[in-house]
Design a protein around this motif. Structure first.
Motif, PDB file in Angstrom:
ATOM      1  N   ALA A 259     -11.571  -8.024  -7.377  1.00  0.00           N
ATOM      2  CA  ALA A 259     -12.314  -6.941  -6.736  1.00  0.00           C
ATOM      3  C   ALA A 259     -12.456  -7.163  -5.244  1.00  0.00           C
ATOM      4  O   ALA A 259     -12.451  -6.214  -4.458  1.00  0.00           O
ATOM      5  CB  ALA A 259     -13.687  -6.791  -7.381  1.00  0.00           C
ATOM      6  N   ALA A 260     -12.580  -8.428  -4.809  1.00  0.00           N
ATOM      7  CA  ALA A 260     -12.765  -8.727  -3.388  1.00  0.00           C
ATOM      8  C   ALA A 260     -11.449  -9.014  -2.679  1.00  0.00           C
ATOM      9  O   ALA A 260     -11.275  -8.655  -1.519  1.00  0.00           O
ATOM     10  CB  ALA A 260     -13.703  -9.927  -3.238  1.00  0.00           C
ATOM     11  N   GLY A 261     -10.507  -9.647  -3.364  1.00  0.00           N
ATOM     12  CA  GLY A 261      -9.306 -10.126  -2.698  1.00  0.00           C
ATOM     13  C   GLY A 261      -8.149  -9.159  -2.636  1.00  0.00           C
ATOM     14  O   GLY A 261      -7.319  -9.230  -1.727  1.00  0.00           O
TER      15      GLY A 261
ATOM     16  N   LEU B  87      -3.045  -4.723 -17.184  1.00  0.00           N
ATOM     17  CA  LEU B  87      -3.500  -4.104 -18.425  1.00  0.00           C
ATOM     18  C   LEU B  87      -3.837  -2.627 -18.228  1.00  0.00           C
ATOM     19  O   LEU B  87      -3.580  -1.789 -19.089  1.00  0.00           O
ATOM     20  CB  LEU B  87      -4.715  -4.854 -18.968  1.00  0.00           C
ATOM     21  N   THR B  88      -4.466  -2.318 -17.104  1.00  0.00           N
ATOM     22  CA  THR B  88      -4.691  -0.938 -16.657  1.00  0.00           C
ATOM     23  C   THR B  88      -4.479  -0.928 -15.146  1.00  0.00           C
ATOM     24  O   THR B  88      -4.346  -1.985 -14.524  1.00  0.00           O
ATOM     25  CB  THR B  88      -6.111  -0.423 -16.967  1.00  0.00           C
ATOM     26  N   ALA B  89      -4.487   0.264 -14.545  1.00  0.00           N
ATOM     27  CA  ALA B  89      -4.254   0.380 -13.103  1.00  0.00           C
ATOM     28  C   ALA B  89      -5.554   0.439 -12.307  1.00  0.00           C
ATOM     29  O   ALA B  89      -5.537   0.801 -11.133  1.00  0.00           O
ATOM     30  CB  ALA B  89      -3.414   1.627 -12.828  1.00  0.00           C
ATOM     31  N   GLU B  90      -6.688   0.067 -12.920  1.00  0.00           N
ATOM     32  CA  GLU B  90      -7.973   0.241 -12.258  1.00  0.00           C
ATOM     33  C   GLU B  90      -8.068  -0.506 -10.936  1.00  0.00           C
ATOM     34  O   GLU B  90      -8.398   0.080  -9.893  1.00  0.00           O
ATOM     35  CB  GLU B  90      -9.110  -0.207 -13.182  1.00  0.00           C
ATOM     36  N   SER B  91      -7.794  -1.820 -10.936  1.00  0.00           N
ATOM     37  CA  SER B  91      -7.955  -2.610  -9.718  1.00  0.00           C
ATOM     38  C   SER B  91      -7.014  -2.117  -8.619  1.00  0.00           C
ATOM     39  O   SER B  91      -7.401  -2.052  -7.447  1.00  0.00           O
ATOM     40  CB  SER B  91      -7.694  -4.090 -10.003  1.00  0.00           C
ATOM     41  N   LEU B  92      -5.784  -1.780  -8.977  1.00  0.00           N
ATOM     42  CA  LEU B  92      -4.829  -1.307  -7.983  1.00  0.00           C
ATOM     43  C   LEU B  92      -5.268   0.027  -7.404  1.00  0.00           C
ATOM     44  O   LEU B  92      -5.169   0.261  -6.189  1.00  0.00           O
ATOM     45  CB  LEU B  92      -3.437  -1.191  -8.594  1.00  0.00           C
ATOM     46  N   ALA B  93      -5.762   0.933  -8.242  1.00  0.00           N
ATOM     47  CA  ALA B  93      -6.220   2.231  -7.752  1.00  0.00           C
ATOM     48  C   ALA B  93      -7.360   2.065  -6.752  1.00  0.00           C
ATOM     49  O   ALA B  93      -7.393   2.733  -5.708  1.00  0.00           O
ATOM     50  CB  ALA B  93      -6.658   3.109  -8.920  1.00  0.00           C
TER      51      ALA B  93
ATOM     52  N   ALA C  85      -7.443   2.707  -2.255  1.00  0.00           N
ATOM     53  CA  ALA C  85      -8.293   3.757  -1.687  1.00  0.00           C
ATOM     54  C   ALA C  85      -8.372   3.672  -0.170  1.00  0.00           C
ATOM     55  O   ALA C  85      -8.296   4.692   0.521  1.00  0.00           O
ATOM     56  CB  ALA C  85      -9.696   3.667  -2.304  1.00  0.00           C
ATOM     57  N   GLU C  86      -8.522   2.459   0.400  1.00  0.00           N
ATOM     58  CA  GLU C  86      -8.649   2.333   1.854  1.00  0.00           C
ATOM     59  C   GLU C  86      -7.361   2.703   2.584  1.00  0.00           C
ATOM     60  O   GLU C  86      -7.408   3.507   3.522  1.00  0.00           O
ATOM     61  CB  GLU C  86      -9.107   0.921   2.210  1.00  0.00           C
ATOM     62  N   PRO C  87      -6.194   2.155   2.226  1.00  0.00           N
ATOM     63  CA  PRO C  87      -4.996   2.586   2.952  1.00  0.00           C
ATOM     64  C   PRO C  87      -4.700   4.078   2.819  1.00  0.00           C
ATOM     65  O   PRO C  87      -4.239   4.706   3.782  1.00  0.00           O
ATOM     66  CB  PRO C  87      -3.867   1.735   2.341  1.00  0.00           C
ATOM     67  N   LEU C  88      -4.984   4.669   1.669  1.00  0.00           N
ATOM     68  CA  LEU C  88      -4.755   6.108   1.528  1.00  0.00           C
ATOM     69  C   LEU C  88      -5.707   6.890   2.428  1.00  0.00           C
ATOM     70  O   LEU C  88      -5.315   7.907   3.014  1.00  0.00           O
ATOM     71  CB  LEU C  88      -4.926   6.532   0.071  1.00  0.00           C
TER      72      LEU C  88
ATOM     73  N   GLY D  94     -15.066   0.563  -2.787  1.00  0.00           N
ATOM     74  CA  GLY D  94     -13.858  -0.236  -2.582  1.00  0.00           C
ATOM     75  C   GLY D  94     -13.365  -0.187  -1.149  1.00  0.00           C
ATOM     76  O   GLY D  94     -12.936  -1.200  -0.587  1.00  0.00           O
ATOM     77  N   ILE D  95     -13.422   0.991  -0.532  1.00  0.00           N
ATOM     78  CA  ILE D  95     -12.995   1.135   0.858  1.00  0.00           C
ATOM     79  C   ILE D  95     -13.920   0.332   1.779  1.00  0.00           C
ATOM     80  O   ILE D  95     -13.460  -0.421   2.658  1.00  0.00           O
ATOM     81  CB  ILE D  95     -12.980   2.620   1.260  1.00  0.00           C
ATOM     82  N   LEU D  96     -15.213   0.486   1.584  1.00  0.00           N
ATOM     83  CA  LEU D  96     -16.162  -0.246   2.426  1.00  0.00           C
ATOM     84  C   LEU D  96     -16.062  -1.750   2.197  1.00  0.00           C
ATOM     85  O   LEU D  96     -16.190  -2.550   3.130  1.00  0.00           O
ATOM     86  CB  LEU D  96     -17.580   0.244   2.149  1.00  0.00           C
TER      87      LEU D  96
END
Length: 296
Positions: free
Chosen positions: A98-100, A121-127, A131-134, A21-23
């Protein structure tokens, strides 16, 4: 409802999907451009503090998405090209979540006080998008003053419209418990990673969850009160392995949902959509939403 991919391992290191996700965000924001060599696997191992196998899996994810070429054990992979438009700054083009989502979340961290509201529905996409800003905060590349996140998720006791068994004879309880486990683990991972910034970078961080009394047919992300990202959950029939056996489900793949951006720079209609979405979210948060605990 995709299999859990966001939790860090026991040592607190990112998963292969988080590294991907970061890359991915670096590619879509232009930090890594078409034709560029990726960092070597050894460099990525040092940067993320993960095993080489996790780096290799992350690169394979990106190759499968068409973002990389020449993923081998030898020379570094290259960024594939040409790349698509990357979001509101490039003409308001919708993309898959996933991309946007990652580039827009990263851009939100340009503000000193970051505010993110999410209904999903779940926090998967947000998590994954966080990852990159964290990673950049931990390395000192960016330094916001505060980060405040509010997330609305379905209540644990709700009879969900999806995911659910596609056949009347299916085990509804089993499917529900699988979704609940994913909701809780993904949400807890997101909260842990954000709150860890309090001690590592001395930031003002708040993460709050509340429970919805209905299955959300859409997902929405509100960024700093200036931008709304909206996507429909499209229900499909698919098979998933649960407890070692295939189960036919009516389900959604949130990471594949098309994400439509609306910004204050997009004209009167976009401004109205952002304002109405913020008011709609606040209305749910302060009325029908209830306390949510990320456990059984």
């Amino acid at each position: 409802m995709t299999p859990e991919r966001t939790a860090t391992n026991g040592a607190g290191r990112p998963s292969a999907e988080q590294v991907a996700g970061i890359l991915r965000t670096r590619i879509h924001t232009g930090e890594l451009r078409a034709g560029d060599h990726m960092p070597t696997q050894a460099e990525l191992v040092r940067e993320f503090g993960v095993q080489r196998g996790a780096v290799r899996r992350a690169l394979e994810h990106l190759k499968a998405e068409g973002l990389l070429t020449d993923v081998t054990r030898g020379a570094p992979a290259r960024v594939a090209g040409p790349l698509p438009a990357t979001g509101p700054a490039d003409g308001e083009e919708p993309q898959q979540t996933a991309a946007g989502l990652g580039p827009r979340i990263l851009a939100a961290f340009d503000e000193p006080d970051v505010r993110i509201d999410a209904l999903c529905l779940t926090a998967e996409s947000l998590a994954l998008a966080l990852a990159e800003p964290l990673q950049r905060i931990r390395s000192g590349r960016i330094a916001p003053r505060s980060v405040k996140v509010r997330i609305l998720l379905p209540d644990r006791h709700l009879e969900l419209a999806f995911p659910r068994p596609a056949d009347d004879a299916g085990d509804t309880r089993q499917v529900h418990e699988r979704w609940l486990d994913l909701r809780n683990v993904q949400g807890a991972s997101l909260r842990h990673n954000l709150l860890a910034l309090r001690s590592t970078r001395d930031l003002d961080v708040e993460v709050t969850f509340r429970a919805l009394p209905f299955t959300p047919p859409v997902k929405i992300y509100l960024l700093n009160g200036k931008e709304a990202l909206f996507a429909y959950y499209t229900v499909t029939r698919r098979a998933e392995q649960i407890d070692g056996r295939p189960v036919e489900l009516f389900d959604v793949l949130g990471s594949d949902s098309t994400l439509f951006p609306f910004t204050g720079e997009g004209g009167v209609r976009d401004e109205a959509f952002v304002a109405e979405s913020a008011g709609w979210f606040d209305g749910l948060w302060t009325t029908v939403a209830t306390e949510l605990k990320l456990n059984r």
